[in-house]
Design an enzyme around this catalytic site. Structure first.
Site, mmCIF file in Angstrom:
data_model
loop_
_atom_site.group_PDB
_atom_site.id
_atom_site.type_symbol
_atom_site.label_atom_id
_atom_site.label_comp_id
_atom_site.label_asym_id
_atom_site.label_seq_id
_atom_site.Cartn_x
_atom_site.Cartn_y
_atom_site.Cartn_z
ATOM 1 N N GLU A 45 0.827 -1.210 0.000
ATOM 2 C CA GLU A 45 0.000 0.000 0.000
ATOM 3 C C GLU A 45 0.862 1.261 0.000
ATOM 4 O O GLU A 45 2.097 1.195 0.141
ATOM 5 C CB GLU A 45 -0.951 -0.048 1.204
ATOM 6 C CG GLU A 45 -1.906 -1.238 1.087
ATOM 7 C CD GLU A 45 -2.956 -1.304 2.181
ATOM 8 O OE1 GLU A 45 -2.840 -0.586 3.200
ATOM 9 O OE2 GLU A 45 -3.909 -2.102 1.998
ATOM 10 N N CYS A 54 -1.823 -4.739 -5.535
ATOM 11 C CA CYS A 54 -2.355 -5.986 -4.974
ATOM 12 C C CYS A 54 -1.284 -7.077 -4.964
ATOM 13 O O CYS A 54 -0.314 -7.040 -5.734
ATOM 14 C CB CYS A 54 -3.529 -6.470 -5.808
ATOM 15 S SG CYS A 54 -5.032 -5.495 -5.618
ATOM 16 N N GLU A 56 -1.545 -10.046 -6.122
ATOM 17 C CA GLU A 56 -1.503 -10.726 -7.430
ATOM 18 C C GLU A 56 -0.562 -9.981 -8.381
ATOM 19 O O GLU A 56 0.181 -10.591 -9.161
ATOM 20 C CB GLU A 56 -2.905 -10.769 -8.059
ATOM 21 C CG GLU A 56 -3.914 -11.583 -7.272
ATOM 22 C CD GLU A 56 -4.679 -10.765 -6.236
ATOM 23 O OE1 GLU A 56 -4.099 -9.834 -5.644
ATOM 24 O OE2 GLU A 56 -5.852 -11.067 -6.015
ATOM 25 N N CYS A 86 -9.518 -8.723 -7.419
ATOM 26 C CA CYS A 86 -10.292 -7.570 -7.882
ATOM 27 C C CYS A 86 -10.341 -7.580 -9.415
ATOM 28 O O CYS A 86 -9.602 -8.329 -10.080
ATOM 29 C CB CYS A 86 -9.670 -6.278 -7.361
ATOM 30 S SG CYS A 86 -8.125 -5.811 -8.183
ATOM 31 N N CYS A 89 -7.043 -7.061 -11.177
ATOM 32 C CA CYS A 89 -6.148 -8.231 -11.152
ATOM 33 C C CYS A 89 -6.660 -9.358 -12.039
ATOM 34 O O CYS A 89 -5.870 -10.106 -12.615
ATOM 35 C CB CYS A 89 -5.934 -8.709 -9.718
ATOM 36 S SG CYS A 89 -4.843 -7.610 -8.808
HETATM 37 N N1 THU Z 1 -5.969 -6.687 -2.234
HETATM 38 C C1 THU Z 1 -5.115 -7.591 -2.791
HETATM 39 O O1 THU Z 1 -3.899 -7.526 -2.597
HETATM 40 N N2 THU Z 1 -5.647 -8.583 -3.554
HETATM 41 C C2 THU Z 1 -6.980 -8.780 -3.746
HETATM 42 O O2 THU Z 1 -7.362 -9.732 -4.414
HETATM 43 C C3 THU Z 1 -7.951 -7.856 -3.164
HETATM 44 C C4 THU Z 1 -7.393 -6.682 -2.456
HETATM 45 C C5 THU Z 1 -5.406 -5.646 -1.355
HETATM 46 C C6 THU Z 1 -5.420 -4.249 -1.892
HETATM 47 C C7 THU Z 1 -5.345 -3.439 -0.612
HETATM 48 O O3 THU Z 1 -3.993 -3.316 -0.211
HETATM 49 C C8 THU Z 1 -6.057 -4.308 0.410
HETATM 50 O O4 THU Z 1 -6.130 -5.599 -0.155
HETATM 51 C C9 THU Z 1 -7.455 -3.826 0.766
HETATM 52 O O5 THU Z 1 -8.201 -3.618 -0.375
#
Ligand code: THU
Length: 133
Positions: A45, A54, A56, A86, A89
């Protein structure tokens, strides 16, 4: 040890490295490329929230920088029982996978649900829509 168990262990380890101080939601991902190698990622983040990436995306970048471009299966793990990638991704997975690419969704207790990319993203933007120079 079967592939899914290996991917789970790798993704769970990677989740421990997640940098998620804003959401507090840590995610780990691990994928297997066609050649058999496995690659991992975690979410990273940023204080400028849209800059975050993310788990992925990290695993896919790691695969590409290592020279692999064919994604067979990917597992993601988080502290919930229903995580799926998401939309952004799913499009990234579509770039390197196909309709049968497996997407495993795991919780912290090792429960795994398996989908095909086609289940989660029935239609996607694809290269045929792009006019190449
Ligand atoms: N996030 C992922 O890393 N992968 C997913 O499949 C869904 C969301 C992360 C993004 C963000 O850092 C946190 O989860 C909350 O949305």
């Amino acid at each position: 040890m079967d592939y899914v168990t290996q991917l789970y262990d790798l993704a769970k380890q990677s989740r421990n490295m997640a940098y998620a101080p804003y959401s507090g939601f840590k995610v780990g991902a691990a994928l297997r490329a066609a050649g058999g190698k496995m690659y991992a990622g975690c979410n990273v983040e940023n204080v400028s929230y849209p800059c975050g990436t993310c788990a992925e995306a990290g695993a896919i970048a790691s695969m590409v920088v290592s020279g692999d471009t064919s994604l067979v299966e990917i597992l993601i793990v988080a502290d919930t029982d229903d995580i799926v990638p998401c939309g952004n991704c799913l499009q990234k997975i579509a770039e390197f996978g196909n309709r049968d690419t497996l997407i495993h969704s795991a919780d912290l207790n090792g429960n795994v649900k398996t989908y095909k990319l086609a289940d989660l993203l029935p239609h996607n933007f694809s290269a045929k829509e792009v006019k190449h120079a």
